[in-house]
Design a protein around this motif. Structure first.
Motif, short mmCIF file in Angstrom:
data_model
loop_
_atom_site.label_atom_id
_atom_site.label_comp_id
_atom_site.label_asym_id
_atom_site.label_seq_id
_atom_site.Cartn_x
_atom_site.Cartn_y
_atom_site.Cartn_z
N GLY A 187 0.79 -1.22 0.00
CA GLY A 187 0.00 0.00 0.00
C GLY A 187 0.83 1.27 0.00
N TYR A 188 2.15 1.13 0.28
CA TYR A 188 3.04 2.29 0.29
C TYR A 188 3.87 2.42 -0.99
CZ TYR A 188 2.12 3.14 5.24
OH TYR A 188 1.51 3.44 6.44
N VAL A 189 3.63 1.55 -1.95
CA VAL A 189 4.42 1.58 -3.18
C VAL A 189 4.28 2.93 -3.89
CG1 VAL A 189 4.62 0.63 -5.51
CG2 VAL A 189 4.47 -0.90 -3.54
N THR A 190 3.05 3.42 -4.00
CA THR A 190 2.84 4.70 -4.69
C THR A 190 3.42 5.87 -3.90
OG1 THR A 190 0.62 4.82 -3.71
CG2 THR A 190 0.80 3.95 -5.95
N ALA A 191 3.45 5.75 -2.58
CA ALA A 191 4.04 6.81 -1.76
C ALA A 191 5.55 6.86 -1.94
CB ALA A 191 3.69 6.59 -0.29
N PRO A 201 -2.49 2.55 -10.25
CA PRO A 201 -3.90 2.34 -9.84
C PRO A 201 -4.12 1.00 -9.16
CG PRO A 201 -3.78 3.25 -12.06
CD PRO A 201 -2.38 2.88 -11.67
N MET A 202 -3.37 -0.02 -9.58
CA MET A 202 -3.54 -1.34 -8.95
C MET A 202 -3.11 -1.30 -7.49
SD MET A 202 -1.58 -4.92 -9.73
CE MET A 202 -0.12 -4.33 -8.86
N PHE A 203 -2.00 -0.60 -7.19
CA PHE A 203 -1.54 -0.52 -5.81
C PHE A 203 -2.49 0.31 -4.95
CE2 PHE A 203 2.48 -1.64 -7.93
CZ PHE A 203 2.85 -2.72 -7.15
#
Length: 250
Positions: A187-191, A201-203
């Protein structure tokens, strides 16, 4: 179905006839009380636009103890029976494999659901004791418990799969917490990496932190419902395959 309910009741009794089940209940109640007290202290120290429900659940402390619930309630499901040799007798009995899997998963889910009753009473005590309007809306309360049950459905299934893969409770617990921690950090990949890649969008879609953030604000969405229920069904299918393989191998 009658046989399934009999097996479900037997598995559920195991949680309450074993002192370990009560220890888990006390642990969750104490940690929820600590989270609520911390949130109320924050309200006292500085004004906040967020509700009490949002402030209690959207913290690192919450995730720290929340993820540990699932190895505690599932690590014994299949691993203990495999270690003690009772799983072999169960699988040679005139019951279906899916009944064995669903009875253990269903009992774990019922027990998990019951763990949140004290936390609900703790929120209501704020209103009863202070005699002031609650610092949360019905929507935020509904959203919080909805997402907790949805996450619980998927995470409990992951715990059952881990327990089915080994005869050691310790290894089952470590596998469960390992998979859940990986899911949490996805859940922190995009951060970390930003939004400039196609899989962003998948993350966002699988981010439990974002789901909890929105649901505790009272913003309900059907996409997490589909995601967690689909994940639970898929993982239970894998668990069924593992147990069925053991059954016919014997």
């Amino acid at each position: 179905m009658r046989l399934l309910f009999i097996m479900l009741r037997k598995e559920l009794k195991g949680y309450f006839l074993n002192p370990f089940g009560w220890v888990v209940l006390v642990f969750v109640t104490a940690m929820q009380g600590a989270a609520l007290s911390t949130a109320m202290k924050g309200f006292r120290d500085s004004p906040s636009q967020n509700s009490l429900v949002y402030s209690a659940y959207n913290t690192t402390l919450f995730w720290f103890w929340f993820l540990f619930i699932f190895p505690l309630i599932t690590m014994r499901s299949f691993a203990e029976e495999e270690r003690s040799g009772t799983l072999e007798g169960l699988l040679t009995a005139p019951v279906r494999t899916w009944q064995v899997v669903l009875s253990k998963y269903g009992a774990a889910m019922v027990f998990y659901t019951l763990l949140w009753i004290p936390s609900y009473l703790q929120f209501r005590m704020y209103e009863w004791v202070t005699d002031v309007p609650p610092a949360y809306s019905p929507g935020s309360m509904l959203g919080a418990y909805s997402i907790l049950l949805l996450m619980g459905a998927a995470f409990t299934a992951i715990g059952c799969l881990a327990s089915a893969l080994t005869s050691s409770q310790i290894i089952a617990g470590l596998l469960t917490i390992g998979m859940l921690v990986i899911h949490y950090f996805l859940g922190y990949v995009t951060a970390i990496w930003g939004e400039n890649f196609r899989a962003a969008p998948m993350f966002h879609y699988i981010s439990s932190q974002e789901h909890l953030h929105y649901f505790t604000k009272g913003l309900l969405d059907t996409r997490p419902v589909v995601y967690y229920l689909s994940l639970a069904a898929f993982v239970l299918f894998l668990t069924y395959q593992v147990i069925d393989y053991r059954r016919w191998r014997r």
